[in-house]
Every structure is written in C-alpha cells, then in structure tokens.
Design a protein around this motif. Structure first.
Motif, mmCIF file in Angstrom:
data_model
loop_
_atom_site.group_PDB
_atom_site.id
_atom_site.type_symbol
_atom_site.label_atom_id
_atom_site.label_comp_id
_atom_site.label_asym_id
_atom_site.label_seq_id
_atom_site.Cartn_x
_atom_site.Cartn_y
_atom_site.Cartn_z
ATOM 1 N N THR A 187 0.849 -1.181 0.000
ATOM 2 C CA THR A 187 0.000 0.000 0.000
ATOM 3 C C THR A 187 0.892 1.240 0.000
ATOM 4 N N SER A 217 1.040 3.492 2.161
ATOM 5 C CA SER A 217 1.577 3.729 3.506
ATOM 6 C C SER A 217 2.704 2.765 3.853
ATOM 7 N N ALA A 220 5.576 3.827 -0.569
ATOM 8 C CA ALA A 220 5.011 4.550 -1.707
ATOM 9 C C ALA A 220 5.756 4.247 -3.001
#
Length: 287
Positions: free
Chosen positions: A134, A136, A139
């Motif tokens: 993800t 979070s 990136a």
C-alpha cells in the motif's frame, strides 16, 4: 536506452524436473506455471518473472509449499488471493499458501540488489512475511507495482517492469554492495554440488566480513544460511524426481555429513520428513 516494448519476452513452462523449490511439482501444470526471463539490461535487479493461473472447482484446494530461493518477491494478484499487490520476504521455512477458487499471479523475483532499486523497504522488514503493498507501507514500491499492473498479460507486465526498472537504474545505479551480493548468490547457486574449492572471500578477492555484510544488508541472511537453503532446493528436486535414490546417496551427493543431517535439515524447513514427502508425492501421483 533499450526499447523493452519491442522485446519478445521468453515465456516457458516451469518444469517439474528443474530446481524451483516447488514441493509438489506435479501441480505446476495445474497452475499453468511459467517463467519469463528478464532482459539483460535489468538482470542486476530482476532474477525472474513468473506467473501462474488456476481455476479449481468449488470445494477443491491445493496446499502449495515452496522452498524458495532467498529473495524478495513482489506479486500482482487477481481473483481469490490475499491482496492485489503483495510483497513476500525471504522465508525461514517453506513458503506456504492454500490455493482455491480462481486466480492469477504475476511475480517479480528480485535479485539481492533489486529491493533497494524499487523500494525503500529493508529486507528485515518483510522477513518471513507476506504483506499487502500500500502507499503507507512503501510509496515507491506501490507506484512501481501499480504501473506494472496496468498492463493485462504476463508478457506485457514483464516488459512494463523492465521499462520502469531501466528508468530507475538511470536515477540510482546498483551499488557495489548489491553487485557483490548478486555475484555471491550466483556463485552459491552454481556450486551447490561442489563442496570444495576456493572460499567465497578468496573467489571474490574481498574479506569474509565484506561478503557477510553484503548479503545481510540485501537478503537478511549470511552465506552459510543461503547455501543451506539452495542445497535444500536441490534435495527437494532429488526427492521428487529420483524416487529410487536412497537418502544416504542423496546426502552424500550434496555434501551432508550423513542421512540424518539431511532429514533434520529438510524437516526443519519443509515441515515434513523426506520419507513423508516422498509418500505424499506417491499418493498424489496415484490419484
């Protein structure tokens, strides 16, 4: 820069009689399992692309285990799978997943140097884990995988990954430490059946500490552990493809002190004894 879009990706089946670490190799055909070799321009980052797909009847499943190469793998997954984008770290035991329903997976198995090029994750942060990717979490890795996922077929995904990696390498070339780790892993794979000769530090003209740190920083394990893992892949292959070979003979061929050491080593990682594994293969092949 090379135009990777014009390259025809070499897509070939993963064969039951090659060293893949797959513990139930007869399932490879059920999964339509294939390798795609990376372009030379990115092979310092990508070890292999592979892809599988399956469609099982309702109620049918397969317990798949793999004594995988010590490598971080990122996967794009569709269907009955844990998440659309996944990173799997180096595993201490056999990697395991229960396969069911319908799905497909496109995977990028990274070289030791590769994780630092496509991600900000440390190998220790994904060790023994399979984690959804993800924004979070990471990136940079998320953007890389999302771009590759926009293309529909495995061959197109391989070419897309090569284009992105080639661009990343312009911005951040592979470090000397990463290149050494790649070379050491290659050497360990090549000498799995040869237990004599020069030591790794002698072979590469560096200190033992330099070899250890290069592997710890990129893979999360030292050369002895990695050598043991690769040797267990060879054990699994011998057990699956040579049913009449004695454990004592296999142990001697692969440099074990004796049969009991092979048995303990295999059971610790695969979760089953070599004899139990062979019986399981026989049962499956009799169906």
């Amino acid at each position: 820069m090379t135009d990777h879009s014009s390259r025809q990706a070499e897509d070939r089946p993963i064969l039951p009689d090659e060293r893949s670490g797959v513990l139930l190799p007869d399932n490879l055909e059920r999964y339509a399992a294939n390798w795609i070799a990376p372009a030379a321009e990115v092979d310092a980052v990508v070890d292999q692309f592979w892809h599988v797909s399956w469609a099982f009847p309702d109620g049918e499943s397969a317990d798949q285990r793999i004594i995988d190469l010590p490598a971080v793998t990122v996967t794009i997954e569709d269907g009955d799978t844990p998440a659309p984008l996944v990173v799997t770290g180096v595993q201490t035991g056999a990697w395991r997943r229960m396969i069911h329903g319908r799905g497909r997976v496109f995977a990028i198995r990274l070289r030791p140097a590769g994780l630092a090029i496509v991600s900000d994750l440390a190998p220790s942060s994904v060790r023994d884990a399979t984690i959804p990717v993800t924004p979070s979490l990471d990136a940079r890795l998320y953007e890389f995988m999302r771009e590759v996922a926009t293309t529909p077929t495995p061959a197109e995904r391989a070419r897309s990954a090569e284009r992105v990696v080639a661009g990343l390498l312009i911005e951040q070339p592979v470090s000397e430490k990463g290149l050494l780790a790649n070379a050491v892993l290659d050497e360990l794979r090549a000498r799995v059946r040869h237990r004599t000769g020069t030591t790794l530090p002698q072979h590469f003209g560096v200190s033992e500490r330099t070899v250890e740190r290069a592997l710890m920083d990129t893979v999360g394990h030292g050369p002895k552990w990695i050598s043991r893992r690769i040797r267990l892949q060879e054990v699994a292959l011998a057990l699956a493809t040579r049913p009449d070979a004695s454990l004592a003979a296999i142990a001697a061929e692969l440099g074990y002190a004796d049969q009991s050491h092979l048995t303990a080593d295999f059971r610790a990682v695969a979760g089953i004894t070599p004899g139990g594994y062979r019986r399981r293969l026989t049962e499956l092949r009799a169906r």
